[in-house]
Scaffold this motif. Sequence first.
Motif, PDB file in Angstrom:
ATOM      1  N   ASN A   2      43.221 -30.842  27.950  1.00  0.00           N
ATOM      2  CA  ASN A   2      42.008 -31.494  27.486  1.00  0.00           C
ATOM      3  C   ASN A   2      41.711 -32.899  27.900  1.00  0.00           C
ATOM      4  O   ASN A   2      42.252 -33.933  27.825  1.00  0.00           O
ATOM      5  CB  ASN A   2      42.604 -31.755  25.883  1.00  0.00           C
ATOM      6  CG  ASN A   2      41.510 -32.205  25.087  1.00  0.00           C
ATOM      7  OD1 ASN A   2      40.472 -32.823  25.490  1.00  0.00           O
ATOM      8  ND2 ASN A   2      41.702 -32.101  23.415  1.00  0.00           N
ATOM      9  N   PHE A   3      40.451 -32.805  28.547  1.00  0.00           N
ATOM     10  CA  PHE A   3      40.393 -34.123  29.401  1.00  0.00           C
ATOM     11  C   PHE A   3      39.954 -35.600  28.224  1.00  0.00           C
ATOM     12  O   PHE A   3      40.118 -36.605  28.622  1.00  0.00           O
ATOM     13  CB  PHE A   3      39.007 -33.890  30.045  1.00  0.00           C
ATOM     14  CG  PHE A   3      39.637 -33.494  31.565  1.00  0.00           C
ATOM     15  CD1 PHE A   3      39.750 -34.340  32.598  1.00  0.00           C
ATOM     16  CD2 PHE A   3      39.700 -31.982  31.688  1.00  0.00           C
ATOM     17  CE1 PHE A   3      40.491 -33.851  33.847  1.00  0.00           C
ATOM     18  CE2 PHE A   3      40.314 -31.501  32.844  1.00  0.00           C
ATOM     19  CZ  PHE A   3      40.429 -32.370  33.784  1.00  0.00           C
ATOM     20  N   GLN A   4      39.562 -34.873  26.928  1.00  0.00           N
ATOM     21  CA  GLN A   4      39.132 -36.058  26.206  1.00  0.00           C
ATOM     22  C   GLN A   4      40.553 -36.788  25.617  1.00  0.00           C
ATOM     23  O   GLN A   4      40.150 -37.938  25.495  1.00  0.00           O
ATOM     24  CB  GLN A   4      38.596 -35.614  24.769  1.00  0.00           C
ATOM     25  CG  GLN A   4      37.014 -35.046  25.147  1.00  0.00           C
ATOM     26  CD  GLN A   4      36.535 -34.870  24.040  1.00  0.00           C
ATOM     27  OE1 GLN A   4      36.521 -35.603  22.969  1.00  0.00           O
ATOM     28  NE2 GLN A   4      35.716 -33.731  24.078  1.00  0.00           N
ATOM     29  N   GLU A   5      41.422 -35.891  25.744  1.00  0.00           N
ATOM     30  CA  GLU A   5      42.843 -37.020  25.342  1.00  0.00           C
ATOM     31  C   GLU A   5      43.343 -37.913  26.318  1.00  0.00           C
ATOM     32  O   GLU A   5      44.217 -38.588  26.104  1.00  0.00           O
ATOM     33  CB  GLU A   5      43.822 -35.763  25.003  1.00  0.00           C
ATOM     34  CG  GLU A   5      43.648 -35.073  23.607  1.00  0.00           C
ATOM     35  CD  GLU A   5      44.601 -33.918  23.456  1.00  0.00           C
ATOM     36  OE1 GLU A   5      45.595 -33.891  24.327  1.00  0.00           O
ATOM     37  OE2 GLU A   5      44.556 -33.258  22.471  1.00  0.00           O
ATOM     38  N   LYS A   6      42.672 -37.759  27.395  1.00  0.00           N
ATOM     39  CA  LYS A   6      43.255 -38.825  28.488  1.00  0.00           C
ATOM     40  C   LYS A   6      42.337 -40.221  28.055  1.00  0.00           C
ATOM     41  O   LYS A   6      42.905 -41.140  28.874  1.00  0.00           O
ATOM     42  CB  LYS A   6      42.286 -38.370  29.808  1.00  0.00           C
ATOM     43  CG  LYS A   6      42.766 -37.341  30.373  1.00  0.00           C
ATOM     44  CD  LYS A   6      42.429 -36.748  31.858  1.00  0.00           C
ATOM     45  CE  LYS A   6      42.894 -35.624  32.449  1.00  0.00           C
ATOM     46  NZ  LYS A   6      44.003 -36.179  33.135  1.00  0.00           N
ATOM     47  N   VAL A   7      41.640 -40.358  27.432  1.00  0.00           N
ATOM     48  CA  VAL A   7      41.160 -41.742  26.812  1.00  0.00           C
ATOM     49  C   VAL A   7      42.008 -41.998  25.545  1.00  0.00           C
ATOM     50  O   VAL A   7      41.774 -41.403  24.737  1.00  0.00           O
ATOM     51  CB  VAL A   7      39.673 -41.774  26.544  1.00  0.00           C
ATOM     52  CG1 VAL A   7      39.313 -43.353  26.226  1.00  0.00           C
ATOM     53  CG2 VAL A   7      38.901 -41.110  27.711  1.00  0.00           C
TER      54      VAL A   7
END
Length: 485
Positions: A2-7
């Motif tokens: 989940n790329f959104q969790e990278k922020v």
Amino acid sequence: MNFQEKVSPQTGLTFDDVLLVPRRSRIPSRHAVDTSSRISRNIRCRLPILSANMDTVTEATMAVAMARAGGMGILHRFLSPERQAQEVARVKRAESLVVADPVTIRQDLSVARALQTMHEREVGGLVVLDSEDRVCGILTRRDTALAPSTELPVSELMTPRERLITAPPGISLPEARALLHAHRVEKLPLVEEDGRLAGLITAQDILKLQQHPHSTKDERGRLRVGAAVGVRAADIERAGRLLAAGADLLVLDIAHGHSDLAIGMLRSLKAEYPQAEIMAGNVATPEGVRDLAEAGADAIKIGVGSGSICITRVVTGSGYPQLSAILESAEVAQALDVPLVSDGGVRQGGDLTKALAAGASSVMVGGLLAGTTESPGASVIRDGRRYKVVRGMASLSANVSRLEVDQHREVDPEDWERVVPEGVEATVPYRGDVADVLYQLVGGLRSGMTYVGASNLAELWENARFVRITGAGFKESGSHDVQRI
Ligand code: XMP
């Protein structure tokens, strides 16, 4: 993934994003505040300020001034190991209770040779020894000033043994002071029963002791100094030289300190020199702090890309806003009992107070001190105003200088093109003597501590509360709607 969790949901904050909330204070005045702190596990300073290991900030002159004021200087490493060790020795010789290894000369050598030695070793007098290493006189600049010839042997101009005032090695400081005064002499050689030299006490050192009562000193009364080393195998030997010259603290200095390279080097240094006090960095996260602490660091520098001359964040995209970096690492550091040094971004007293309130034990300052008389940077005059040069240690010119020191040769133009700088060359306004700049900085810290009702650093950590501010709040914080004169 989940790329959104990278922020991260958190916002990274820096000094200008917050203010300290004023709180009830029982402190009568800012002079009642104790600013002393641990610079590393075993070194304390009256002022929690270190001058940065940059070649436009800290060489011996700056380190002496920093230690006299109650802070400490960290000598940069962009010079040969021999020269860096000489800089350490210059600081360690600047003052002491007893000079343990005074500069000496043989009585049969020429006065010209004696003058050369005085010049090279930066001393105003030499203890004279006979062929069996026994003290037989003292030679000072006063003895040589009007000499008809400098080819005369030292023995002809020195104050000879029978007129020399000496003392046994165990003499106390008050006794030495009384003796120096009674005979109106400047230097008191300490002599063993068999005539051998055991040390030297000078009137100068006693005076300096009185002038700088809060200076940062070692157990022998010498000013304390730190020195930087890198992560290459050759730096193990450099570290040995620095320690032998008397360095109190090694600073393992690498832009990305949360790396196997830094951790491995830290372990090697600790294995080779178990007694050495080692500060390591730079890191920007609690994980970085934990890894360096577990590898043996006695203090950890926090700060990636916050320095005044840094462009790391722009060039690499990596970094962490300075206040959040400290706030997020402070708990781990406290649990592991390793002091944090906030490195970079301090421009005035308020930044210093905020860095300490966030959990740092001290701050490292570069650009601000580069403008002082004691910094080694060059002076330039522009439009009738004086400035001093400062450069990032990852700037283009600093990279080239480092290659030249390492390779003992001039660097080709093609090598210049291969450098990817992460720092800039710049000028800063000339700011006068470092003692005056520190006075202003620490004055701000002292007042800042009273605003949060903290009489010492432990209370500052305990009492500090920050409020986030907006752009409008930031504007309101400086002088506004007036013409400054
Ligand atoms: P200040 O803000 O006090 O910061 O001038 C001093 C610190 O900046 C770091 N430093 C650099 N960082 N590129 C960087 O990204 C560079 O060329 C550079 N030179 C110094 C260093 O941590 C210093 O203490």
